[in-house]
Write an enzyme that holds these catalytic residues in place. Structure first.
Site, PDB file in Angstrom:
ATOM      1  N   VAL A  12       0.833  -1.208   0.000  1.00 51.52           N
ATOM      2  CA  VAL A  12       0.000   0.000   0.000  1.00 51.52           C
ATOM      3  C   VAL A  12       0.870   1.262   0.000  1.00 51.52           C
ATOM      4  CG1 VAL A  12      -1.877   1.235   1.149  1.00 51.52           C
ATOM      5  CG2 VAL A  12      -1.859  -1.255   1.170  1.00 51.52           C
ATOM      6  N   ILE A 131     -13.071   1.515  -2.261  1.00 54.73           N
ATOM      7  CA  ILE A 131     -14.479   1.949  -2.311  1.00 54.73           C
ATOM      8  C   ILE A 131     -14.685   3.114  -1.353  1.00 54.73           C
ATOM      9  CG2 ILE A 131     -16.879   1.247  -1.934  1.00 54.73           C
ATOM     10  CD1 ILE A 131     -15.983  -1.648  -2.213  1.00 54.73           C
ATOM     11  N   GLY A 182      -2.299 -15.018  -4.955  1.00 50.63           N
ATOM     12  CA  GLY A 182      -2.023 -13.884  -4.060  1.00 50.63           C
ATOM     13  C   GLY A 182      -3.273 -13.243  -3.498  1.00 50.63           C
ATOM     14  N   LYS A 200     -13.859  -4.759   9.985  1.00 52.66           N
ATOM     15  CA  LYS A 200     -14.394  -3.762   9.045  1.00 52.66           C
ATOM     16  C   LYS A 200     -15.841  -3.391   9.382  1.00 52.66           C
ATOM     17  CE  LYS A 200     -11.299  -5.223   5.314  1.00 52.66           C
ATOM     18  NZ  LYS A 200     -11.124  -6.239   4.256  1.00 52.66           N
TER      19      LYS A 200
HETATM   20  N1  HSE Z   1      -7.554  -9.751   3.246  1.00 49.03           N
HETATM   21  C1  HSE Z   1      -8.372  -8.615   2.937  1.00 49.03           C
HETATM   22  C2  HSE Z   1      -9.480  -9.071   1.997  1.00 49.03           C
HETATM   23  C3  HSE Z   1      -7.542  -7.535   2.324  1.00 49.03           C
HETATM   24  O1  HSE Z   1      -9.420 -10.208   1.485  1.00 49.03           O
HETATM   25  O2  HSE Z   1     -10.445  -8.330   1.789  1.00 49.03           O
HETATM   26  C4  HSE Z   1      -8.186  -6.187   2.305  1.00 49.03           C
HETATM   27  O3  HSE Z   1      -8.507  -5.693   3.579  1.00 49.03           O
END
Ligand code: HSE
Length: 400
Positions: A12, A131, A182, A200
């Site tokens: 990032v 987003i 990945g 989240k």
């Molecule tokens: N591991 C998280 C996902 C990465 O798969 O959404 C992004 O926060």
């Protein structure tokens, strides 16, 4: 000229530098001045990198430079990100982050610290990657009483369930493929067991109610128990199985959970596939709105971090408003949450299931030795009690 420092030159962090390089014209014309990456903090050197001259190994160099007004914390994890963030905010330096662990654990304290030092703690990239969802909740939807949020907030699990759905493969096989591409970590637990989505939805729920929803209090189920047979039933019903995270205002307070749900093809989240994320927000006067896009990845996530830098730069010496108080919200328990359930029991339990669950909708997917059905709306406590009476439950998935 806005001088910034980037902490952590990984995926990032290097994306933040790339977004600023690539879109410098657009950013400058919107902001009215240039953004310059003056320092990049990392333990490593980057010989040959166009920004190798900006790389430093000592955070004190950054803190000692009065030119620095914004820091991008793209280190991830708790420490030293937490210590560096606190110290920056104490010095009146705004911090923009993609670090969901830190935001979920210490968001309200860091927001308060920013407020008392005339700077901002912004975290658009911490939920849904690229987003826009934090800024809409903090700005565009401030006239709304938000009643519910339903999201696909984890790209890894959405990728896995999408390919179980479309290719008929088992969880373990598609997990390996996701790791190869990945999309999944070598240790996939945080994603597949729901911890990532819980952090989240805790952040979104806190913004929804203005107080602190602790991610540890959120009821969570992973996707590891979902099988190709479950998808055969979902197909027979014209439905799919999606990794949802949801928040609901209830009669008694507030409820949040993370779990796989079987959803109808008419549901707006049905078409959200692969690593894409989406957030569906319902307000009392606005009705439904939905936000969709890339929930992870270098440049989408970095773009969200840089949008926060622009927001800070537009408010020098001020705090960009964010209502998230430190007081913890008491969540209602899973027992009281009401929904319908898709259930598979062994065929010999059909009469018992019909007697205990009453009117159900039977589902035939051509799988022998089983009886499958969808219940009416019932609480999770009543459902568990009913399952205890019937026995022989092979699997169950919640549905709306
Ligand atoms: N591991 C998280 C996902 C990465 O798969 O959404 C992004 O926060």
């Amino acid at each position: 000229m806005i001088n910034i420092a980037v902490l952590g030159y990984g995926t990032v962090g290097s994306g933040v530098v790339e977004v600023i390089d690539t879109n410098s014209t657009e950013i400058s014309s919107r902001l009215g001045e240039d953004i310059r990456v003056k320092y990049i903090l990392d333990l490593r050197d980057f010989p040959g990198d166009p920004h190798e001259a900006q790389v430093v190994h000592d955070i004190e160099i950054i803190f000692a430079d009065p030119d620095i007004s914004v820091i991008c914390e793209t280190m991830g994890g708790m420490e030293p990100a937490y210590t560096f963030t606190k110290k920056a905010l104490e010095k009146g330096i705004s911090v923009c982050t993609s670090n969901k662990e830190l935001v979920a654990a210490h968001g309200p304290g860091l927001i308060k610290l920013a407020e008392s030092n005339g700077c901002s703690y912004l975290f658009e990239a911490s939920v849904g990657g690229g987003i826009p969802i934090i800024r809409p909740l903090n700005k565009a939807l401030t006239a709304e009483h938000i009643q519910s949020i339903t999201g696909i907030l984890n790209g890894t699990t959405n990728y896995i369930l999408t390919h179980m759905d479309e290719d008929g493969v088992g969880f373990e096989d598609i997990l390996k493929e996701a790791q190869r591409l990945g999309y999944a970590e070598r240790n996939p637990e945080a994603d597949v067991e729901g911890h990532d989505a819980a952090r989240k939805i805790a952040i979104l729920s806190s913004l929804m109610c203005g107080s602190n929803v602790r991610y540890e209090d959120i009821y969570m189920e992973g996707i590891t128990g979902i099988t190709p047979e479950d998808f055969k039933y979902a197909h027979a019903l014209g439905m799919s199985i999606k990794p949802l995270a949801l928040s609901r205002e209830t009669d008694d307070g507030f409820f949040a959970m993370v779990a796989p749900f079987m959803i109808e093809s008419s549901h707006p989240l049905y078409m959200v596939k692969d690593v894409y994320n989406a957030v569906f927000v319902s307000g009392n006067t606005l009705g439904d709105t939905m936000y969709y896009g890339r929930g992870a990845g270098k440049l989408p996530t970095a773009s969200a971090v840089v949008s926060d830098v622009v927001d800070c730069a537009r408010h020098p010496g001020k705090t960009v408003a964010c209502v998230w108080n430190e007081q913890d919200v008491r969540l209602t328990g899973i027992d009281e949450y009401k929904c319908r359930f898709f259930v598979r029991v062994s065929a010999d339990k059909k009469n018992d299931a019909d007697a205990v669950f009453g009117e159900v909708k039977a589902v035939d997917a051509g799988i022998s030795g089983e009886y499958a059905f969808i219940t009416g709306v019932m609480s999770n406590a009543d459902f568990d009690a009913a399952c205890g009476k019937v026995g022989g439950v092979i699997s169950r998935i919640r549905t709306f």
